[in-house]
Write a protein that holds these residues in place. Structure first.
Motif, PDB file in Angstrom:
ATOM      1  N   LYS A 183       0.665  -0.946  -0.007  1.00 27.10           N
ATOM      2  CA  LYS A 183      -0.168   0.290   0.076  1.00 27.10           C
ATOM      3  C   LYS A 183       1.495   1.311   0.203  1.00 27.10           C
ATOM      4  CE  LYS A 183      -2.489  -1.485   3.687  1.00 27.10           C
ATOM      5  NZ  LYS A 183      -3.521  -1.751   4.425  1.00 27.10           N
ATOM      6  N   LEU A 184       1.997   1.565   0.992  1.00 32.81           N
ATOM      7  CA  LEU A 184       3.042   2.480   0.702  1.00 32.81           C
ATOM      8  C   LEU A 184       3.529   2.677   0.034  1.00 32.81           C
ATOM      9  CD1 LEU A 184       4.438   2.134   3.867  1.00 32.81           C
ATOM     10  CD2 LEU A 184       3.022   3.738   3.119  1.00 32.81           C
ATOM     11  N   VAL A 185       3.370   1.795  -0.926  1.00 32.05           N
ATOM     12  CA  VAL A 185       4.305   1.585  -2.388  1.00 32.05           C
ATOM     13  C   VAL A 185       3.410   2.308  -3.779  1.00 32.05           C
ATOM     14  CG1 VAL A 185       5.445   0.404  -4.675  1.00 32.05           C
ATOM     15  CG2 VAL A 185       6.391   0.283  -2.173  1.00 32.05           C
ATOM     16  N   PHE A 186       2.361   1.318  -3.681  1.00 31.23           N
ATOM     17  CA  PHE A 186       1.625   1.985  -4.608  1.00 31.23           C
ATOM     18  C   PHE A 186       0.936   3.032  -3.825  1.00 31.23           C
ATOM     19  CE2 PHE A 186      -3.340   2.469  -5.294  1.00 31.23           C
ATOM     20  CZ  PHE A 186      -3.328   2.121  -6.884  1.00 31.23           C
ATOM     21  N   ARG A 187       0.761   3.565  -3.112  1.00 31.33           N
ATOM     22  CA  ARG A 187       0.226   5.603  -2.971  1.00 31.33           C
ATOM     23  C   ARG A 187       0.938   6.226  -3.034  1.00 31.33           C
ATOM     24  NH1 ARG A 187      -1.778   7.393   3.523  1.00 31.33           N
ATOM     25  NH2 ARG A 187       1.015   6.830   3.720  1.00 31.33           N
ATOM     26  N   GLY A 188       2.238   5.638  -2.515  1.00 29.11           N
ATOM     27  CA  GLY A 188       3.374   6.199  -3.409  1.00 29.11           C
ATOM     28  C   GLY A 188       3.217   6.702  -5.361  1.00 29.11           C
ATOM     29  N   VAL A 189       2.951   6.376  -5.619  1.00 31.97           N
ATOM     30  CA  VAL A 189       2.914   6.184  -7.411  1.00 31.97           C
ATOM     31  C   VAL A 189       1.376   7.205  -7.076  1.00 31.97           C
ATOM     32  CG1 VAL A 189       2.617   4.794  -9.398  1.00 31.97           C
ATOM     33  CG2 VAL A 189       4.225   4.294  -7.560  1.00 31.97           C
ATOM     34  N   VAL A 190       0.759   6.683  -6.574  1.00 31.21           N
ATOM     35  CA  VAL A 190      -0.302   7.657  -7.341  1.00 31.21           C
ATOM     36  C   VAL A 190      -0.140   9.023  -6.147  1.00 31.21           C
ATOM     37  CG1 VAL A 190      -2.946   7.780  -6.665  1.00 31.21           C
ATOM     38  CG2 VAL A 190      -1.962   5.059  -7.107  1.00 31.21           C
ATOM     39  N   GLN A 191       0.146   8.816  -5.776  1.00 31.89           N
ATOM     40  CA  GLN A 191       0.419  10.550  -5.121  1.00 31.89           C
ATOM     41  C   GLN A 191       1.273  10.742  -5.609  1.00 31.89           C
ATOM     42  OE1 GLN A 191      -1.229  11.484  -2.433  1.00 31.89           O
ATOM     43  NE2 GLN A 191      -2.791   9.709  -1.944  1.00 31.89           N
ATOM     44  N   GLY A 192       1.772  10.666  -6.533  1.00 30.39           N
ATOM     45  CA  GLY A 192       2.496  11.807  -7.367  1.00 30.39           C
ATOM     46  C   GLY A 192       2.233  12.390  -8.581  1.00 30.39           C
ATOM     47  N   THR A 193       0.658  12.210  -9.578  1.00 35.86           N
ATOM     48  CA  THR A 193       0.354  12.252 -10.075  1.00 35.86           C
ATOM     49  C   THR A 193      -1.395  13.435  -9.626  1.00 35.86           C
ATOM     50  OG1 THR A 193      -1.601  10.484  -9.957  1.00 35.86           O
ATOM     51  CG2 THR A 193       0.540   9.590 -11.367  1.00 35.86           C
ATOM     52  N   TRP A 194      -1.817  13.844 -11.057  1.00 37.23           N
ATOM     53  CA  TRP A 194      -2.716  14.763 -11.025  1.00 37.23           C
ATOM     54  C   TRP A 194      -3.772  13.781 -10.616  1.00 37.23           C
ATOM     55  CZ3 TRP A 194      -1.222  19.853 -10.924  1.00 37.23           C
ATOM     56  CH2 TRP A 194       0.362  20.400 -11.377  1.00 37.23           C
ATOM     57  N   ARG A 195      -4.313  15.011  -9.300  1.00 38.56           N
ATOM     58  CA  ARG A 195      -5.380  13.751  -8.381  1.00 38.56           C
ATOM     59  C   ARG A 195      -6.753  14.130  -9.690  1.00 38.56           C
ATOM     60  NH1 ARG A 195      -6.919  15.610  -3.067  1.00 38.56           N
ATOM     61  NH2 ARG A 195      -5.065  14.592  -1.658  1.00 38.56           N
ATOM     62  N   HIS A 196      -6.952  14.909 -11.152  1.00 38.38           N
ATOM     63  CA  HIS A 196      -8.218  14.809 -11.784  1.00 38.38           C
ATOM     64  C   HIS A 196      -7.423  14.732 -13.390  1.00 38.38           C
ATOM     65  CE1 HIS A 196      -5.173  17.455 -13.876  1.00 38.38           C
ATOM     66  NE2 HIS A 196      -5.880  17.821 -14.658  1.00 38.38           N
ATOM     67  N   LEU A 197      -6.555  14.234 -13.223  1.00 44.04           N
ATOM     68  CA  LEU A 197      -6.654  12.978 -13.829  1.00 44.04           C
ATOM     69  C   LEU A 197      -6.438  10.940 -13.470  1.00 44.04           C
ATOM     70  CD1 LEU A 197      -2.903  13.951 -15.327  1.00 44.04           C
ATOM     71  CD2 LEU A 197      -5.198  14.254 -16.293  1.00 44.04           C
ATOM     72  N   ARG A 198      -6.722  11.373 -12.744  1.00 42.80           N
ATOM     73  CA  ARG A 198      -6.684   9.353 -12.047  1.00 42.80           C
ATOM     74  C   ARG A 198      -8.291   9.204 -12.078  1.00 42.80           C
ATOM     75  NH1 ARG A 198      -5.318  11.664  -6.292  1.00 42.80           N
ATOM     76  NH2 ARG A 198      -2.871  12.201  -6.662  1.00 42.80           N
ATOM     77  N   ARG A 199      -8.408   7.929 -12.514  1.00 43.62           N
ATOM     78  CA  ARG A 199      -9.941   7.408 -12.768  1.00 43.62           C
ATOM     79  C   ARG A 199      -9.598   6.295 -11.560  1.00 43.62           C
ATOM     80  NH1 ARG A 199     -10.794   6.460 -18.011  1.00 43.62           N
ATOM     81  NH2 ARG A 199     -12.094   4.416 -18.025  1.00 43.62           N
ATOM     82  N   VAL A 200     -10.276   6.466 -10.802  1.00 41.45           N
ATOM     83  CA  VAL A 200     -10.743   5.937  -9.327  1.00 41.45           C
ATOM     84  C   VAL A 200     -11.190   4.873  -9.671  1.00 41.45           C
ATOM     85  CG1 VAL A 200     -10.913   6.150  -7.375  1.00 41.45           C
ATOM     86  CG2 VAL A 200     -10.442   8.039  -8.549  1.00 41.45           C
ATOM     87  N   PRO A 201     -11.285   3.162  -9.008  1.00 44.67           N
ATOM     88  CA  PRO A 201     -12.144   1.825  -9.384  1.00 44.67           C
ATOM     89  C   PRO A 201     -13.164   2.513  -8.246  1.00 44.67           C
ATOM     90  CG  PRO A 201      -9.974   1.669  -8.023  1.00 44.67           C
ATOM     91  CD  PRO A 201      -9.937   3.011  -8.513  1.00 44.67           C
ATOM     92  N   ARG A 202     -14.352   1.800  -8.578  1.00 45.11           N
ATOM     93  CA  ARG A 202     -15.403   2.213  -7.956  1.00 45.11           C
ATOM     94  C   ARG A 202     -15.451   0.587  -7.089  1.00 45.11           C
ATOM     95  NH1 ARG A 202     -19.789   4.743 -11.919  1.00 45.11           N
ATOM     96  NH2 ARG A 202     -18.853   6.775 -12.592  1.00 45.11           N
ATOM     97  N   LEU A 203     -16.031   1.282  -6.332  1.00 42.71           N
ATOM     98  CA  LEU A 203     -16.347   0.105  -4.798  1.00 42.71           C
ATOM     99  C   LEU A 203     -18.256  -0.315  -4.728  1.00 42.71           C
ATOM    100  CD1 LEU A 203     -15.798  -2.449  -2.955  1.00 42.71           C
ATOM    101  CD2 LEU A 203     -15.545  -0.887  -1.396  1.00 42.71           C
ATOM    102  N   ASN A 204     -18.113  -1.576  -5.284  1.00 43.34           N
ATOM    103  CA  ASN A 204     -19.683  -1.601  -5.369  1.00 43.34           C
ATOM    104  C   ASN A 204     -19.999  -2.213  -3.869  1.00 43.34           C
ATOM    105  OD1 ASN A 204     -23.250  -2.474  -5.782  1.00 43.34           O
ATOM    106  ND2 ASN A 204     -22.182  -3.656  -7.535  1.00 43.34           N
TER     107      ASN A 204
END
Length: 476
Positions: free
Chosen positions: A394-415
């Motif tokens: 989770k730390l590795v993945f969050r480090g990758v995602v946090q370095g990107t622009w928020r409005h460009l992220r395609r957040v997966p949806r949780l049903n």
């Protein structure tokens, strides 16, 4: 009453046996052993102990030992008492580098009498090169036959090659072998006088990478002709220059890979040293070994105008660098529109053992609606949970995602209705959202798995549901 024996009261023979056992491991262990007590220091200076000291190979020997006066006296003492390995190395140096034949010949004979196989090999080659002395040739042939019967020729040749060409390159002067001089003097032998041609054929085949270059002369029946081939091999290969530019390309590739594993800066410095290093540094194997710091965002936020940095990362991706592939795949999955291709590449990266990629694959599979995908994702999640790798992933993945622009992220949806836990008898089913909100807003949320999260819940399916909630909120 039984009386326990003190260590200092052990007989000297026992101390010597212990010291010999320690000395055969390494020089460092012998030095530590000598510092334990006065008896060990006295025994460690015994001739029988120093004669059995394990000497590292020439390519692993620390040259600081030879420069230091104390360590130099240690080696000189070992040579004085007749250490076989050191006598053998000094004998080769006296024979083929300093051209002090009398001293080197005496040392080589002493090392061979002490049972060193490499010394016997060098002694047999020297005896076989003597033209007029038939007794010397006979003695050398007997030594050669004994080494060949024990399958010791390759190891002995490697020892001689390492001593002569690694320790003192470009200084070796091997004894000249006459063109008409052959050990085999039988007029009926069909292979007599053809060993030079066979050696040239083998050498050229090896340079072309042919399989015929690795075969020896075991198919030749005449042992004298086999001895002729060995003399030809030793004379030509030892005399060949062994500077860095003459190293094989595979060796240069291994050196470049080891350098790249240290840092990118060291790899760039190595590639600028010579043409051979530059060519070897462009291999895919080297780019796969590059050590890129995963936490340094400067590496992953290279400006598009910085072409060298972009080209370097693209080359690493092309070669199959696991970390670079993982970063690019995360971008394809959650930033770009290549969801299908990104998932396929993520499976490939996960198959190579990347734990963060395995974590993402597990989460994406459990987010699907079909039961088969959920079961596969649950198995991977359970394996990561047992290995204790969830926090790091989770730390590795969050480090990758946090370095990107928020409005460009395609957040997966949780049903929320399509949960992993489908058991109606589970008392914690459907309560993971409430537990998450309590952890985050009540007492402070942490990525750590065991810090008051869902680790106390016995149902693994509910823990997977809680992990999915954490995964989705990693994009916040």
């Amino acid at each position: 009453m039984e009386r326990f024996c003190n260590v200092s009261e052990l007989p000297r023979d026992v101390w010597v046996a212990i010291a010999i056992k320690v000395a055969t491991t390494s020089i460092e262990d012998l030095c530590r052993f000598r510092m334990t007590c006065c008896v060990a220091r006295d025994v460690g200076d015994d001739d029988n102990v120093l004669r059995m000291v394990a000497i590292p190979p020439p390519h692993q020997l620390n040259w600081v030992w030879i420069r230091d006066p104390i360590r130099r006296r240690f080696f000189e003492r070992c040579i004085e008492i007749g250490h076989p390995e050191l006598l053998f190395r000094k004998a080769l140096r006296e024979l083929y580098i300093r051209r002090n034949h009398a001293v080197g010949w005496q040392m080589l004979q002493n090392a061979a009498r002490n049972g060193l196989d490499a010394a016997k090999y060098a002694l047999s080659m020297e005896l076989l090169l003597r033209r007029d002395d038939r007794d010397a040739k006979k003695e050398g042939l007997e030594l050669f036959r004994a080494l060949e019967a024990g399958n010791l020729l390759p190891a002995c040749y490697s020892s001689c090659f390492a001593v002569l060409t690694i320790s003192w390159p470009d200084e070796v002067q091997m004894p000249a072998k006459g063109e008409e001089h052959t050990i085999c003097d039988s007029t009926r032998c069909m292979t007599r006088g053809h060993m030079g041609l066979l050696y040239d054929y083998r050498r050229r085949a090896a340079e072309r990478g042919s399989i015929h270059g690795v075969r020896g002369v075991n198919h030749i029946r005449c042992i004298r002709c086999r001895a002729d081939y060995e003399v030809e091999l030793q004379g030509e290969e030892m005399y060949r220059p062994t500077g860095p530019a003459n190293l094989p390309h595979d060796v240069w590739t291994l050196i470049a890979g080891r350098t790249a594993a240290q840092s990118v800066r060291d790899l760039c410095s190595l590639r600028m040293s010579c043409t051979a290093a530059c060519n070897a540094g462009d291999e895919d194997f080297v780019y796969r070994c590059v050590n890129i710091p995963i936490w340094d965002q400067r590496w992953w936020s290279v400006s598009p105008m910085h072409h060298p940095g972009r080209n370097f990362l693209a080359r690493c991706r092309q070669s199959g660098h696991v970390e670079v592939l993982f970063r690019y795949t995360v971008s394809d999955l959650f930033l770009g529109g290549c969801r299908f291709a990104g998932m396929e590449t993520m499976h490939v990266v996960a198959a190579q053992g990347h734990s963060a990629a395995q974590y993402i694959v597990a989460m994406m599979l459990m987010l699907r609606d079909d039961a088969e995908s959920k079961n596969k994702g649950l198995q991977t999640f359970r394996w990561l949970e047992v290995a204790g790798a969830l926090t790091k992933c989770k730390l590795v993945f969050r480090g990758v995602v946090q370095g990107t622009w928020r409005h460009l992220r395609r957040v997966p949806r949780l049903n929320e209705e399509n949960q992993v836990c489908s058991s109606h008898a589970c008392p914690t089913r459907g309560n993971m959202g409430a537990i998450y909100r309590h952890q985050r807003y009540g007492r402070g949320w942490d990525v750590n798995d065991g810090d008051g999260g869902a680790g106390h819940i016995p149902c693994v399916h509910c823990r997977a549901d809680y992990e999915l909630i954490l995964f989705v909120h990693l994009f916040d």
